[in-house]
Each structure stands twice: as structure tokens, then as C-alpha cells.
Scaffold this active site. Structure first.
Site, PDB file in Angstrom:
ATOM      1  CG  ASN A 253      -2.274  -0.281   0.637  1.00  0.00           C
ATOM      2  OD1 ASN A 253      -2.943   0.325   0.098  1.00  0.00           O
ATOM      3  ND2 ASN A 253      -2.844  -1.339   1.293  1.00  0.00           N
TER       4      ASN A 253
ATOM      5  CB  ILE B  93     -13.147  -6.000  -1.061  1.00  0.00           C
ATOM      6  CG1 ILE B  93     -12.313  -5.691  -1.964  1.00  0.00           C
ATOM      7  CG2 ILE B  93     -13.430  -5.320   0.187  1.00  0.00           C
ATOM      8  CD1 ILE B  93     -13.144  -4.249  -2.820  1.00  0.00           C
TER       9      ILE B  93
ATOM     10  CB  CYS C 131      -8.069  -2.470   6.752  1.00  0.00           C
ATOM     11  SG  CYS C 131      -9.806  -1.551   6.517  1.00  0.00           S
TER      12      CYS C 131
END
Lengths: 605, 616
Positions: free
Chosen positions: A290, A316, A377
Site C-alpha cells: 500500500n 475484498i 485496514c
């Protein structure tokens, strides 16, 4: 005696058989029995047509399908008892034409409908004269109102309920229930017009020692301005659960003094422990990856007073694929020959286990570790919501009541901007959108796993969980529509639609767990071991006729009967005692009256 | 006893398999019947008792710096890991246990020394609790078609059959004897179950000695006689429970299966239940999965599937369902083969040991899970039976045949398990059971062949010693509580009714005694004590009224039940977590997974599995 009281409790069972479904569908609403199909107030008929329903369990069924602005309803014409399908259009994720005007083979021409609730429906039509064109268009239009500039059915729904579900959650009273604000935590209205963060609720709880100005500076360093705010405070040790999004560290490893100081203020606010615990829900590698897109995690150098743990919960996309695989092995037919290894290959239970394990750690850290925790998250609206809400469910028995659970969902999920619209795709024809993911379903599954392990700890039963999931897709209520509080406010959801909690609270007995025993402030720690996680057969495999055989739940039924029997005996005992006592008093002047006797006993307790 | 080389070893450590908790240090004792580990700790002195007959394997592992590890696996799925400081001591214990766990004579078994202090009459009564003839009477036998035959008196025909066997009336002694000569180990077809309503029955026998072509007129007549005993049916099903391949292979050894051409009106059916060796290996593999400390999702599910255990359970159930279905269809079944019962109580060929009885017990449990109202007994009952099959504390499961049991005078020298279980029957009752329920009446519905996903891993049995692994609350206990309460109320109702009648009488006599008044007041009080508890939870707070009695309370001689260090608080630890669970619900679940130092570590989430292993 025992059996006479049974029907009263039968309503707890799933609406299982297709016939029963017709009669129980009234729930709250009212439709005329004389009509061909059930209809909610505000529901209008659009079209109907003769079709053949290609039932995966019983083969082709001739029937008539009725389409309204809310549902697809099919009743067979020949079968006895009639085969009935009653599907809210909101459940539909995809409508495809199968076969062409020239395709051969019986029943090869028609529609194939994919649903969000683990089933597919196939209808065959007559091949001549483009017979499916109109029904395809009508269905597409009403199943995907968002893609056709139409309103959700929730805005047309005119049902009346005795309870108003929109009154269930009031953030101020919920924080007051938790004992907030207090000398260390304050309520801020800085986000009243969603100026600080458009995906957060308007009312936030933050450390007393952080000014609104501080919050603005912190927001600049958190993804989508989702700053750390309080979700729950431990009533005794004052440790808190905070939620937020990832820090914007980026490749260069940026630091932000305000964010560092803010986390330190949070740490100090409970005054009991030297370190703040940060749970990053992601796998370590994902958090690192990230950084490339500007995100990241709190480094040890920048936050020396914090400990960071990764919880290894996947994103997801992984969850979406996992559920897809699960559907493949349970619908229409259950993969029989290698059931366990097939189940394993979906990884569904493994994900459930990781989510539960993470929540247990959060709860334990707050409760026995007496340390405040910060959960995030990437954006803090998927995995974060799962973790905070499950940990709160473990720690606070209020959330295990029907009303408390509604508050929990309303607070941690709906008000904090879990993107229901994007994850579920309400009324959106783009079934393959990469934003879809069964995050909320996973949460409900975890709740079910907990209720299996603690059968007396929850006021609600399995039926409530299934009903919530059904209306997660149905679009009959405004509860789960849209991505955030700010959009909901703009769309005037609370004024123009009904709340799902209205339906549930008007018929509470249906959703009550007979085994529930009220206890206060008991933390529940489920066992997140493979030996105790089960596939939720009553949900994932509920369309399979073999599962319906298991209903109604004989254990619950038997318990209710025994309770009824007990009450009956108690009543008779009381009667006898009264007669008995009057006999005594008749025969002796000094005797106590029955009522006196009872009060004596009660004070004894 | 001469086999004990080392009666006592000090400073032995007992490891907790599933947790990283510190090992308990204590003294290990070997007695004639038990291995006993006593913890040192001055207050607790927890004891762990293991019957020698429960030991299935002993493994001496490589010596480490801390000592010599000894791993004891039990037939009731308990696993005990000890570390003995001196290698020499460990070896002695090892050698002693090997001998003790494999007695060569029946007389060495525990039941011959076990004495529950019952008099002769009680002992005899215990053995009479289960009377096979009565069971046949219940089924309506003897009748016009079936009779009791004395052909096997003195075990003259078949030494592994009982003396009294039920056979068709038309089967003469000549036919029976002739048939028996054509059957492996002379186990001729005999009646197992008879269905009054439709004359259908289940018979059992061993495989025929048919080889590739042999025939036997009497055997053919025997099957014919069985068919005729159901006048309404034209044929019988012969069910061979083996896989076809195995049955064919047996032909080379002169055995085999019935040839449809030679027998008139039979329908032959193979049901592929694997043999004892496959089953033994399968159980072994499943237990390996159970023993894993923190199985990952794939370890667990793959391991479980690869063991094939649930597949075998399903195969057996399917066979049962097939046979039951046939019964309903008013036909006849004659078992091709018997289920051997193999426990390995005595030293013998390890290849003959097989978990067939464990499988049967599990099949019953799986049925109970699917039909929760149909069984009068509960899970505890099954677990207790499983335990005692191997404990050798009672004479019921000894020997291979009635003949052997009679020769050993089992009934005079040992006690019956059924009497023991009967005495504590309240603990084995299923609160859901209702004789009037549709599930109970007659047959369980076999047409709903249960799907694979309904077969569950029976953690209550195979992981029953890892208490921390079990769910923290039991619905059954709640049901028991309410049921018991209801019963109490019913009794009080009767008592009060009686009182009322008496009072009426007294009043008629115009004669009141103050003493009686007081007593009636007490009664009212006690009634309300109970009735105020509105939920089971309230009930459990009042321990006196909650049925927390465990089966062997006030039954000290039952100490032979294995005791683990965790559960001396309950007098019968064997009952998995259930019996003492209720009263403990509160503190159990309040324990934090990560311990936090001050918490009792047993049963905590951390021990129980990988749930929280990450924390700090």
C-alpha cells in the site's frame, strides 16, 4: 397441553416450505388473500407471463411469473402443493438471455438470473415471437433502478409498522450509554456538515485533549480523512477501541507530527499502560504494498509508544472470490464426493476464522490487556468495521440484545460508512464491478458462529441474522442503501423510506432466542478453532430441499414446550396453594394469607 | 505385581499437549490396574488416573536435555505425554506398561478385581437387566413363523453364536447344521430383528464357503425357509457388506458370496464397507488430525477427508438406510456378513483390532444429531459406553463369544455395565426425547439419505479430553434444567393435591393440628424457591436445584474412570465438558484468551487453539 402451545412458537422457524412462505409473508405488511400474489402497500403489478421454471431440484415446473416493482413471484400451475418462488428484485445481480430464437433442445430458450443470495433462477419461455423480450426489459428496469434513473422500491414502500426503526439509533444516547463524554473524551461536531470527512458520521468522539484544529491536521495524514475516533470504551478500565484508516506514509516514509502526537494523546487517555496497540487488519505484505499508492502503516520509529500487529485478513477481492467458490460447491447441488476438501478449497471458513481471531485479539487486549487499541485496514470501512463491531459484540452484552445489535450495525457499519451501495451493488446492473464484496455477510457469519458457541448469550436467533441478510439485498427498506451518512442525508432516507428495524421490532418474538439469559458485562471469547467453525448450512445451503427438512428447530421447540409446561404447572401450583391456604385459614385463625407468603419468599431472593 | 519394574517415579512432568502452559511436575505411580500421576502442588495434588486396559500404545521418544519423553495413547482418545528425568526409569516404566497394557489372561483384567460392593443379588439383577429373550418377545417372537432353536446348545454347531438362536419354523435341525457347514466359522443365518407390523426381518450370517462353484442344498433350503417365513414376500435381499472386490478375492480362499442362480428368489447386493484393516488405518489417520496442536484450516479439513473416516461412517449409515428401507418395503434381508467386534483387550494380533464398535457408536451419534428427539439417551451415554468397552471394568464386553463368557463365569465374577448406567440413568437422558414425537414413532426416515455436509466431526468424542476446545455453553444442560424443574413442579403439584385432600378430610373432622400447618407452609416455600427461577441461568445460580449431579457422584468406586488433571473438580471427568459446564459457564467464558497472568490458564482460549496465539 404441551402440543397445544406449540403452534405459538412455530413462528420461530425459518419460512421453509414454499407454501408456508406465502402465508407468512404478510410480515408486517398486508396483502389481500384474494389477490393472486402477495403485495406490499406501494407495490404495483407490472407484468406477468407463463414460463417454465427450471427448478434445479425438481426439474421443469410450469408456472406463471408475476413481476412487480418489488418482486418476482412465481406460482406453479400444475403442482400440488404449488411451487412458489418469491424473490425481491433487489436480490438479482445479473439477468442473462440463454439460447437464441433458433436454439434447439427443450427449454433452451429463456432467462438465467443470478442472485446475490446464493442461488440462480432459470426460466424457459416459448421460442416464438420474441416472447422473452418484454419480460427481460421489465425485469432489468426494476431490478436495476439505479442504472435506469429510477428510485429504489424503498422509496415507494408504504408499509406501516407499530415501531419506528429510525429511532433505534441515536449516536448521542449510545455514547451516553457508554458513559461519554467524560473528562478524557469529548463529543465533537466538527464533521456536522461532513466537511472534515465525508464518509464519517456527523458526530464523533475524540480525546478531550485534542482540539478540532488538531483533528484537521490529523485528517490530512489519514486516507480519506478518516481520523482515529472512538468506537467503544471499557466501562471499568477506560481502555478504548479506536477506528481509522491507514496513515499516508507512502514510499518515502512520510511522518506527521500531529498524527504522532494525536496517537499519543489517545494512549495517555486511559492512563494505565505504556503502549498503544495498533491492529492493522491486513496481511503484512499488503500493508507494505500500500505504500506504493501513498498508504502504509505506523512505523516503530515514528510511533515509539505503539505496538503494531498485522491480522492477516485479506482484501475484498479475495473474499469475493472465496464466496463465489463456496457458491459453486453448494448450489445447486452440494459437492458430495469430496465435500471437506472442496469446502477447504473455498477458504471461506479460513477467512471467517481470521476475522474472528482478529476480533478476539482486539477484545482481549482491551479487556484483559487494559490497553487502548487502534484498528485500521486501508480505508477503515471494511475489515475495520468487522473487527471493531465483533470485538464490541464480545465485550458488551448490550450489543447482544436485539436492540443493541441494531445499534451496533447502525453505528459501526452504517454510520461509519461501510460502502453498502458499492459492496452490494443495490440496483446496479454492473454485476462484475470490482467493488462488490461480501464483507457484511462475513460479519453476520461470524456473529452466527459466536451464537453457536454461546447459545444463551444472544437475545436474537438465527432468523434475525437471515432476515437482515435478506433485506441487505431486497431494497425494501432504506437501512442499507447508499455508502455513507452524508449521501443518506442528501437522499432524505429517514424521511422517505422505512427502516428494517421497524419490521423486526414490530415482531420481536419471531426473532427472539428462547435460550437467551440476560447477563451483564460478560465478555465472550469464542473459540476460533477449525474444530468449532462450521459452515452455516441454514443460510448457504438453504435453497436445497434437503436442508428444509431440518426445520423447525426441534431443540428450540422442545424448550419452548417445556417452558410452557412449567408455566402451566406453576400456575396450577399457585391455584392449589391459594385453595390450600384458604383451607388452612378456614381451619385456623392464625394462618398467613397467600399474598403475604409470596412476598416473604420474594424478599428472600 | 511381578510386571511392575518401577512402582514409583518422582519429578515426572506431565505436558499439556494443546497449550504452552507450564508442565505439571509430580510423581508417577504404577499399580496393578492404573497409571497414576499425582501433581506435587501442596493444595491441589491433582491426580490423573489411566486404566492399563485403556492404553492403546506407548511410545518412548528420543531423550532430550530435560529427560526422556513417554507418550501414552489411550483407546478413549486421551493422550498423555510424560517426561521422566532418568532414561533408565523411563525404560522401566515403558517395559512395565507394555506388559500391563497387554494382559495375557482374562483374569488380569480389571473387572475381575473391580468390586462396587454390591451383594450377590444386586449383581445378578444387574446382569438380568438386559435379557435377549425378552427383546425377541418385544418383537413378537416366537410366533407362527419363527421359533427358538436349541440346535446350538453346548455350542455344538457354532461356538461364536449364543446357545439360543431364533430361526424359521420350517428350518429343521438338519437344514441348520447343513447350512452351518457351508458358512464361514459355521455362522449360519439367524434372526436379528423382526418387524411385527409386516413380518419383515433381518437375519445375519457369515459368508458362504462357496469358492468358485460350490453349492450346499441345506444352505439354499435355509434361505428359502427364511423367505417363506414372510408369506407376503417373493424374495429376500442378501446384503454383502463388503466391497465386491473383496468378496471376489475371498473366493480364492474357498469362501465368497451367494450365487443368485443357485438360490431361488434372492436379490444380491454388495455394500462397500471396507474391512477392519482399512477402518483401523482410517481411525489412526483421523486421530492424528485430532492430535494436531493448532491445525490450520487445510490441515484439518484435508486431514479429516483423507482419513476417510466420515466417508466410512456414511457408508455404514447408507447400508443401514438401505436395509431399513428394504424392511419397510416388506422384504427380507439376510446379512451376508457379521460386524466383528474387535477391542483388543488381550494381547493378540494387533491386526485383529479394529474400531468397528467405535464406528457403530459414532453412527448412533450422527443419527442423534440428525434426529435430536428420537433417542431417549444422550451423548454422554454413548461416550460412557465407549469408555467402558475398553476399560474392562465391567464384564459385558469381554471375550469373543457367549461360550467363552460362560466358561469364564463372567456373570458370577464381574459386574454388568448396564446396571451401573441404569443407576445413574438421569444423567443419560436426552431432554429432547419425546416418545410421542413423529421422529420417535417407529422408524427414522431413511428416505432422506443425509448429505455429506450433515456428517460432522465428533469433537465431543475424539477431542473430549481437550476441554478448552469445547463450546462453552450447552443447550442440553439448559433443557435438562427446565425439564427437571417441570418434573419437580409436577411432583409438588401431586403432593399439594394430596395435602389438600387431607386437609379437607381434617376439616370435616373439625380437627386441626398446628404442626401440619407448619409443614404445609414449608412446602409452599420450597415450591416458590423453584418457581422464581425463570430462566435456566437463574437456575444455575442456585446450584442446589440445578441438576449438576454427575453420574458417579457418591460412587467412589468408579474412580477408574480416567481422571485428567483439569477436571478433578467434577467427580466424573469422563463426561467431557458437559456435566460441570453449566455451573462454570460464567468463569469459563470470562477468562481471557491471553491469560494476563492472574487467570487460571486451563480452558482459556489460548490453550484451546490458535485463536489468539499472536497476542503479545
Amino acid at each position: 397441553m404441551a402440543s397445544s402451545s406449540a403452534p405459538k412458537y412455530n413462528s420461530h422457524s425459518l419460512e421453509s416450505s414454499s407454501i408456508k412462505r406465502v402465508s407468512t409473508l404478510k410480515d408486517g405488511a398486508n396483502w389481500e388473500k384474494s389477490e393472486e400474489i402477495p403485495r406490499l402497500p406501494g407495490e404495483t403489478r407490472v407484468t406477468d407471463k407463463d414460463v417454465i421454471y427450471m427448478c434445479p431440484f425438481n426439474g421443469p415446473v410450469k408456472g406463471r411469473v408475476y413481476i412487480t416493482n418489488y418482486r418476482l413471484y412465481l406460482r406453479s400451475v400444475e403442482n400440488d402443493p404449488a411451487v412458489v418462488l418469491d424473490v425481491p428484485l433487489g436480490v438479482i445481480s445479473r439477468i442473462e438471455k440463454m439460447g437464441g430464437a433458433s436454439s434447439r433442445g427443450e427449454n433452451s430458450y429463456g432467462l438465467d438470473i443470478t442472485c446475490k443470495d446464493m442461488r440462480n433462477l432459470r426460466f424457459a419461455l416459448k421460442q416464438e415471437g420474441h416472447s422473452r423480450r418484454d419480460i427481460f426489459e421489465v425485469l432489468t428496469k426494476h431490478a436495476f433502478p439505479q442504472s435506469h434513473n429510477l428510485l429504489f422500491f424503498a422509496f415507494a414502500n408504504e408499509e406501516k409498522f407499530s415501531e419506528n426503526g429510525w429511532m433505534v439509533y441515536n449516536p448521542m444516547s449510545e455514547y451516553r450509554r457508554q458513559g461519554l463524554p467524560n473528562e478524557r473524551w469529548r463529543v465533537t461536531f466538527i464533521n456536522e456538515h461532513y466537511g472534515l470527512c465525508d464518509t464519517y458520521p456527523s458526530l464523533l468522539v475524540v480525546p478531550y485533549n485534542a482540539t478540532d484544529d488538531d483533528l484537521k491536521k490529523v485528517a490530512a495524514f489519514r486516507s480519506r480523512n478518516r481520523i482515529p475516533v472512538l468506537s467503544w470504551i471499557h466501562p471499568e478500565n477506560q481502555a478504548v477501541i479506536m477506528r481509522c484508516s491507514q496513515p499516508l506514509v507512502g514510499m518515502s516514509g512520510k511522518r506527521n507530527k500531529d498524527d504522532e502526537r494525536y496517537l499519543d494523546i489517545i494512549r495517555e487517555a486511559n492512563g494505565q499502560i505504556s503502549k498503544l496497540t495498533i491492529y492493522d487488519a491486513r496481511p503484512n505484505v499488503n500493508a507494505v504494498a500500500n505504500k506504493a499508492t501513498g498508504g502504509g502503516y505506523e512505523s516503530e520509529d515514528a510511533y515509539p509508544n505503539a505496538e503494531l500487529f498485522f491480522l492477516d485478513i485479506h482484501n475484498i477481492h479475495v473474499m469475493r472470490e472465496s464466496l463465489k467458490k463456496l457458491k459453486d460447491i453448494v448450489y445447486p447441488n452440494v459437492e458430495e464426493s469430496h465435500w471437506l476438501s472442496s469446502l477447504e478449497s473455498t477458504h471461506w471458513l479460513e477467512h471467517i476464522k481470521l476475522v474472528l481471531t482478529g476480533a478476539i485479539q482486539v477484545a482481549d487486549k482491551v479487556s484483559s490487556g487494559r490497553s487502548s487499541v487502534l484498528v485500521h485496514c486501508s480505508d477503515g470501512w471494511d475489515r475495520t468495521a468487522q473487527l471493531t463491531s465483533l470485538a464490541m459484540l464480545m465485550l458488551d452484552s448490550y450489543y447482544r440484545t436485539i436492540e443493541g445489535f441494531e445499534v451496533l450495525v447502525q453505528k459501526e457499519w452504517i454510520s461509519f460508512g461501510h460502502k453498502f451501495a458499492s459492496r452490494i451493488g443495490h440496483g446496479d446492473k454492473n454485476h462484475a464491478d470490482a467493488d462488490r464484496s461480501p464483507i457484511f455477510l462475513q460479519f453476520i457469519d461470524c456473529v452466527w458462529q459466536m451464537s453457536k458457541q454461546f447459545p444463551t448469550a444472544f437475545e436474537f436467533n438465527e432468523q434475525l441474522l437471515i432476515t437482515i441478510l435478506d433485506h441487505l439485498y431486497s431494497c425494501r427498506f432504506g437501512t442499507f442503501l447508499y455508502n455513507s451518512e452524508s449521501v443518506r442525508e442528501k437522499e432524505k432516507v429517514t424521511e422517505k423510506t422505512l427502516s428494517l428495524w421497524s419490521l423486526i421490532n414490530s415482531e420481536k418474538s419471531k426473532y427472539t432466542n428462547p435460550f437467551y439469559s440476560k447477563e451483564l458485562n460478560r465478555a465472550l471469547y469464542p473459540v476460533a478453532s477449525m474444530r468449532h467453525l462450521e459452515l452455516w448450512v441454514n443460510y448457504y445451503i438453504r435453497w436445497n430441499p434437503r436442508i428444509r427438512q431440518q426445520q423447525p428447530n426441534p431443540v428450540e421447540q422442545r424448550y419452548m414446550e417445556l417452558l410452557a409446561l412449567r408455566d402451566d404447572y406453576m400456575r396450577r401450583l399457585e391455584e392449589l396453594q391459594i385453595t390450600n391456604n384458604s383451607k388452612i385459614s378456614n381451619s385456623s385463625a392464625s394462618s398467613t394469607s397467600p399474598s403475604q407468603m409470596m412476598s416473604q419468599v420474594q424478599t428472600h431472593f | 505385581m511381578e510386571h511392575i519394574r518401577m512402582p514409583k517415579v518422582e519429578n515426572v512432568r506431565l505436558l499439556d499437549r494443546l497449550s504452552s502452559r507450564k508442565a505439571a511436575v509430580g510423581t508417577l505411580y504404577l499399580t496393578a490396574t492404573h497409571v497414576i500421576f499425582v501433581e506435587n502442588g501442596s493444595e491441589t495434588r491433582k491426580e490423573t488416573w489411566v486404566l492399563h486396559s485403556q492404553i492403546s500404545s506407548i511410545e518412548k521418544q528420543a531423550t532430550t536435555a530435560t529427560g526422556c519423553p513417554l507418550l501414552i495413547r489411550c483407546k478413549n482418545f486421551q493422550v498423555i505425554q510424560l517426561v521422566i528425568p532418568q532414561e533408565r526409569d523411563c525404560h522401566d516404566v515403558y517395559i512395565s506398561l507394555i506388559r500391563l497394557a497387554r494382559p495375557v489372561k482374562y483374569e488380569e483384567l480389571y473387572c475381575f478385581s473391580f468390586n462396587p460392593k454390591l451383594d450377590k443379588e444386586e449383581r445378578e439383577k444387574g446382569w438380568k437387566l438386559v435379557d435377549l429373550n425378552e427383546e425377541y418377545n418385544r418383537m413378537g417372537i416366537p410366533n407362527n413363523y419363527w421359533q427358538i432353536s436349541d440346535v446350538n446348545r453346548d455350542y455344538g454347531v457354532c461356538d461364536s453364536y449364543p446357545t439360543e438362536v431364533y430361526v424359521p419354523k420350517s428350518a429343521t435341525a438338519h437344514i441348520i447344521v447343513g447350512s452351518s457347514k457351508f458358512r464361514s466359522r459355521r455362522r449360519f443365518p439367524a434372526l436379528s430383528y423382526y418387524c411385527k407390523d409386516n413380518n419383515a426381518s433381518i437375519c445375519r450370517s457369515s459368508q458362504p464357503l462357496s469358492g468358485f462353484s460350490a453349492r450346499c442344498l441345506e444352505d439354499e433350503q435355509m434361505l428359502q425357509a427364511i423367505r417363506k417365513a414372510n408369506p407376503g414376500s417373493d424374495f429376500i435381499y442378501v446384503v454383502d457388506t463388503r466391497p465386491k472386490l473383496n468378496a471376489m478375492a475371498n473366493r480364492a480362499a474357498g469362501k465368497g458370496y451367494e450365487n443368485e442362480d443357485n438360490y431361488s428368489n434372492i436379490k444380491f447386493q454388495f455394500i462397500g464397507i471396507e474391512n477392519i484393516h482399512v477402518m483401523r488405518n482410517s481411525l489412526q489417520k483421523m486421530l492424528e488430525v485430532c492430535e494436531m496442536k493448532a491445525p490450520s484450516m487445510s490441515d484439518f479439513l484435508w486431514g479429516l477427508e483423507n482419513s476417510g473416516w466420515l466417508k466410512h461412517i456414511k457408508a455404514i449409515m447408507d447400508a443401514g438406510i438401505f436395509i431399513a428401507k428394504v424392511l419397510i418395503e416388506k422384504d427380507w434381508v439376510s446379512f451376508g456378513h457379521k460386524f466383528n467386534h474387535r477391542y483388543g483387550n488381550l494381547d493378540g494380533d494387533p491386526k485383529e483390532i479394529s474400531p468397528v464398535i467405535d464406528q457403530f457408536i459414532e453412527c448412533v451419534w450422527q443419527l442423534m444429531e440428525q434426529f435430536p428427539c428420537a433417542f431417549e439417551f444422550n451423548e454422554r451415554f454413548l461416550i460412557h459406553i465407549q469408555h467402558h468397552i475398553y476399560s474392562c471394568q465391567f464384564g459385558n464386553f469381554l471375550c469373543n463369544s457367549q461360550k467363552e463368557r460362560r466358561e469364564l463365569k463372567i456373570q458370577e465374577r464381574t459386574y454388568s455395565l448396564w446396571a451401573h448406567l441404569w443407576k445413574n440413568r438421569a444423567d443419560y437422558l436426552n431432554p429432547l426425547y419425546r416418545p410421542d414425537h413423529s421422529q420417535t414413532r417407529g422408524t427414522l426416515h431413511p428416505q432422506m439419505a443425509p448429505c455429506n455436509f450433515l456428517y460432522k466431526f465428533w469433537s465431543g468424542m475424539y477431542n473430549r479430553f481437550e476441554k478448552g476446545l469445547h463450546p462453552r455453553q450447552s443447550v442440553t444442560d439448559y433443557l435438562m434444567a427446565v425439564k427437571e424443574e417441570t418434573q419437580q413442579l409436577e411432583e409438588e403439584l401431586a403432593v399439594l393435591g394430596e395435602r389438600l385432600a387431607n386437609l379437607q378430610k381434617l376439616q370435616l373432622n373439625g380437627n386441626t393440628v398446628s404442626k401440619q400447618q407448619d409443614r404445609s407452609k414449608e412446602l409452599v416455600l420450597s415450591a416458590f424457591n423453584n418457581s422464581l427461577a425463570n430462566t435456566p441461568q437463574e437456575y444455575s445460580n442456585d446450584l442446589k436445584s440445578f441438576p449438576s449431579r454427575s453420574p458417579s457422584q457418591g460412587d467412589e468406586e468408579d474412580s477408574a474412570l480416567i481422571l485428567t488433571q483439569d477436571n478433578l473438580k467434577s467427580s466424573d471427568p469422563d463426561l467431557s465438558a458437559n456435566s460441570d459446564q453449566e455451573s462454570g459457564v460464567e468463569d469459563l467464558s470470562c477468562r481471557s484468551p491471553s491469560g494476563g497472568g492472574c487467570l487460571p490458564s486451563e480452558d482459556s482460549g489460548k490453550d484451546s487453539d490458535e485463536a489468539v496465539c499472536l497476542a503479545v
